[in-house]
Design an enzyme around this catalytic site. Structure first.
Site, PDB file in Angstrom:
ATOM      1  CE1 TYR A  38      33.297  39.268  39.208  1.00 36.73           C
ATOM      2  CE2 TYR A  38      32.913  39.684  36.703  1.00 36.73           C
ATOM      3  CZ  TYR A  38      33.384  38.933  37.647  1.00 36.73           C
ATOM      4  OH  TYR A  38      34.022  37.681  37.594  1.00 36.73           O
ATOM      5  CG  ASP A  85      39.086  38.586  53.769  1.00 37.02           C
ATOM      6  OD1 ASP A  85      39.184  38.842  52.387  1.00 37.02           O
ATOM      7  OD2 ASP A  85      38.517  39.236  54.678  1.00 37.02           O
ATOM      8  CB  VAL A  86      42.260  37.601  48.730  1.00 36.27           C
ATOM      9  CG1 VAL A  86      42.438  36.267  48.506  1.00 36.27           C
ATOM     10  CG2 VAL A  86      40.800  38.147  48.250  1.00 36.27           C
ATOM     11  CE  LYS A 144      36.875  39.083  38.117  1.00 40.91           C
ATOM     12  NZ  LYS A 144      37.852  38.290  38.948  1.00 40.91           N
ATOM     13  CB  SER A 164      31.549  28.348  38.922  1.00 42.90           C
ATOM     14  OG  SER A 164      31.319  29.532  38.877  1.00 42.90           O
TER      15      SER A 164
HETATM   16  P1  NAD Z   1      32.883  30.711  43.026  1.00 41.17           P
HETATM   17  O1  NAD Z   1      31.916  31.821  43.717  1.00 41.17           O
HETATM   18  O2  NAD Z   1      32.411  29.527  42.651  1.00 41.17           O
HETATM   19  O3  NAD Z   1      34.380  30.625  43.782  1.00 41.17           O
HETATM   20  C1  NAD Z   1      34.912  31.824  44.378  1.00 41.17           C
HETATM   21  C2  NAD Z   1      35.515  31.290  45.604  1.00 41.17           C
HETATM   22  O4  NAD Z   1      36.081  32.454  46.002  1.00 41.17           O
HETATM   23  C3  NAD Z   1      34.826  30.668  46.847  1.00 41.17           C
HETATM   24  O5  NAD Z   1      35.279  29.591  47.242  1.00 41.17           O
HETATM   25  C4  NAD Z   1      34.957  31.713  47.882  1.00 41.17           C
HETATM   26  O6  NAD Z   1      34.708  31.419  49.266  1.00 41.17           O
HETATM   27  C5  NAD Z   1      36.149  32.444  47.526  1.00 41.17           C
HETATM   28  N1  NAD Z   1      36.319  33.973  47.995  1.00 41.17           N
HETATM   29  C6  NAD Z   1      35.375  34.755  48.080  1.00 41.17           C
HETATM   30  N2  NAD Z   1      35.838  35.998  48.740  1.00 41.17           N
HETATM   31  C7  NAD Z   1      36.924  35.542  49.122  1.00 41.17           C
HETATM   32  C8  NAD Z   1      37.857  36.424  50.037  1.00 41.17           C
HETATM   33  N3  NAD Z   1      37.695  37.542  50.561  1.00 41.17           N
HETATM   34  N4  NAD Z   1      39.065  35.793  50.369  1.00 41.17           N
HETATM   35  C9  NAD Z   1      39.270  34.486  49.860  1.00 41.17           C
HETATM   36  N5  NAD Z   1      38.294  33.685  49.353  1.00 41.17           N
HETATM   37  C10 NAD Z   1      37.263  34.412  48.756  1.00 41.17           C
HETATM   38  O7  NAD Z   1      33.242  31.611  41.625  1.00 41.17           O
HETATM   39  P2  NAD Z   1      34.113  31.145  40.294  1.00 41.17           P
HETATM   40  O8  NAD Z   1      33.178  31.186  39.295  1.00 41.17           O
HETATM   41  O9  NAD Z   1      34.885  29.825  40.467  1.00 41.17           O
HETATM   42  O10 NAD Z   1      34.894  32.236  39.989  1.00 41.17           O
HETATM   43  C11 NAD Z   1      36.295  32.262  40.251  1.00 41.17           C
HETATM   44  C12 NAD Z   1      37.169  33.487  39.636  1.00 41.17           C
HETATM   45  O11 NAD Z   1      36.751  33.600  38.290  1.00 41.17           O
HETATM   46  C13 NAD Z   1      36.458  34.565  40.130  1.00 41.17           C
HETATM   47  O12 NAD Z   1      37.506  35.712  40.302  1.00 41.17           O
HETATM   48  C14 NAD Z   1      35.475  35.302  39.033  1.00 41.17           C
HETATM   49  O13 NAD Z   1      35.162  36.473  39.287  1.00 41.17           O
HETATM   50  C15 NAD Z   1      36.232  34.669  37.758  1.00 41.17           C
HETATM   51  N6  NAD Z   1      35.309  34.427  36.871  1.00 41.17           N
HETATM   52  C16 NAD Z   1      34.401  33.498  36.899  1.00 41.17           C
HETATM   53  C17 NAD Z   1      33.360  33.464  35.695  1.00 41.17           C
HETATM   54  C18 NAD Z   1      32.302  32.372  35.784  1.00 41.17           C
HETATM   55  O14 NAD Z   1      31.648  32.400  34.587  1.00 41.17           O
HETATM   56  N7  NAD Z   1      32.114  31.736  36.638  1.00 41.17           N
HETATM   57  C19 NAD Z   1      33.619  34.402  34.379  1.00 41.17           C
HETATM   58  C20 NAD Z   1      34.540  34.983  34.590  1.00 41.17           C
HETATM   59  C21 NAD Z   1      35.365  35.439  35.657  1.00 41.17           C
END
Ligand code: NAD
Length: 242
Positions: free
Chosen positions: A150, A58-59, A154, A185
């Site tokens: 968020y 858990d980060v 960010k 995703s």
């Molecule tokens: P996702 O929800 O598919 O994956 C996120 C992962 O983080 C999951 O496996 C989840 O279990 C894990 N997670 C959540 N809380 C956690 C915690 N406290 N400790 C450890 N692990 C934890 O999301 P994604 O789309 O793959 O996003 C990955 C990163 O990219 C995130 O930081 C997200 O904000 C960022 N992001 C995503 C998008 C997008 O369009 N998908 C756009 C901009 C930024």
């Protein structure tokens, strides 16, 4: 030679989506990878190699993040790359957002990235080299309605990245960030179709990005291809809000 031959990388939130794509790209380029996720799931089986370890992490907990990094050192001997990727959304208008949803999003993204950057940098400065990649978002550049939590987290990651880059540059440690736009995703496919279509209309390239397209940029920042870059933010957005 593969870009990360013999290197050791740690990826948080690596069980699915962008984090899993980053882990897969790093493995293809010769790295050993330790994934930390709140829900590790089946990531290990999906990746199918003995150069990967998966642990529950858990980060929001500094102790968990330290243990994750210690696993990399114990199992593979170093930490050369750290990707702070774990993330959640708790969207609501500012008028209706619950305080705990603000706090939780800040804790996972901003504090989680601080834990990861800080503890990885401590190991890397002893080694005299390392690359830290922090996953921000386009929301942190432009601010999205419904995402005061968020967007703040960010944007905070960008300030954190620059400050940490200044503190660690002389020890051979680089710290950079990526701002993805709309990436396909599990986080985004849960979105209502109407919201998805609105976002698509804002993208000059007229399509969502794939996790592998963020992973390719993470690979660039993790590798020596970006050896003279620190404190930078790269946008992976198909031209949205350029
Ligand atoms: P996702 O929800 O598919 O994956 C996120 C992962 O983080 C999951 O496996 C989840 O279990 C894990 N997670 C959540 N809380 C956690 C915690 N406290 N400790 C450890 N692990 C934890 O999301 P994604 O789309 O793959 O996003 C990955 C990163 O990219 C995130 O930081 C997200 O904000 C960022 N992001 C995503 C998008 C997008 O369009 N998908 C756009 C901009 C930024």
């Amino acid at each position: 030679m593969p870009l990360l031959d013999g290197r050791v990388a740690v990826v948080t939130g690596g069980a699915q989506g962008i984090g899993l794509a980053i882990a897969a790209a790093f493995l293809r380029e010769g790295a050993s990878v330790v994934l930390g996720d709140l829900n590790p799931g089946t990531a290990l089986a999906d990746l199918g190699t003995d150069r990967v370890r998966v642990t529950r992490c858990d980060v929001t907990s500094g102790a968990d993040v330290e243990a994750l990094l210690a696993t990399a050192v114990t199992e593979f001997g170093s930490v050369d790359v750290m990707v702070n990727n774990a993330g959640i959304t708790r969207d609501a208008s500012m008028r209706t957002m619950r305080e705990e949803d603000f706090d939780q999003v800040i804790a996972v993204h901003l504090k989680g990235t601080w834990h990861g950057t800080r503890h990885a940098a401590a190991i890397m400065r002893e080694q005299g080299r390392g690359s830290i990649v922090n996953i921000s978002s386009l929301s942190g550049k432009v601010g999205m309605a419904g995402q005061t939590n968020y967007s703040a987290a960010k944007a905070g990651i960008i300030g954190l990245t620059k400050a940490a880059a200044k503190e660690t540059a002389r020890f051979g440690v680089r710290v950079n960030a990526i701002q993805p736009g709309l990436i396909r995703s599990p986080m985004t496919t849960a979105m209502p179709e109407k919201v998805w279509d609105q976002k698509m209309a804002e993208i000059p390239m007229a399509r969502a990005g794939e996790p592998g397209e963020v992973a390719a940029v993470a690979l660039f920042l993790a590798s020596d291809l970006s050896s003279y870059m620190t404190g930078t933010t790269l946008e992976v957005t198909g031209g949205r809000f350029m």
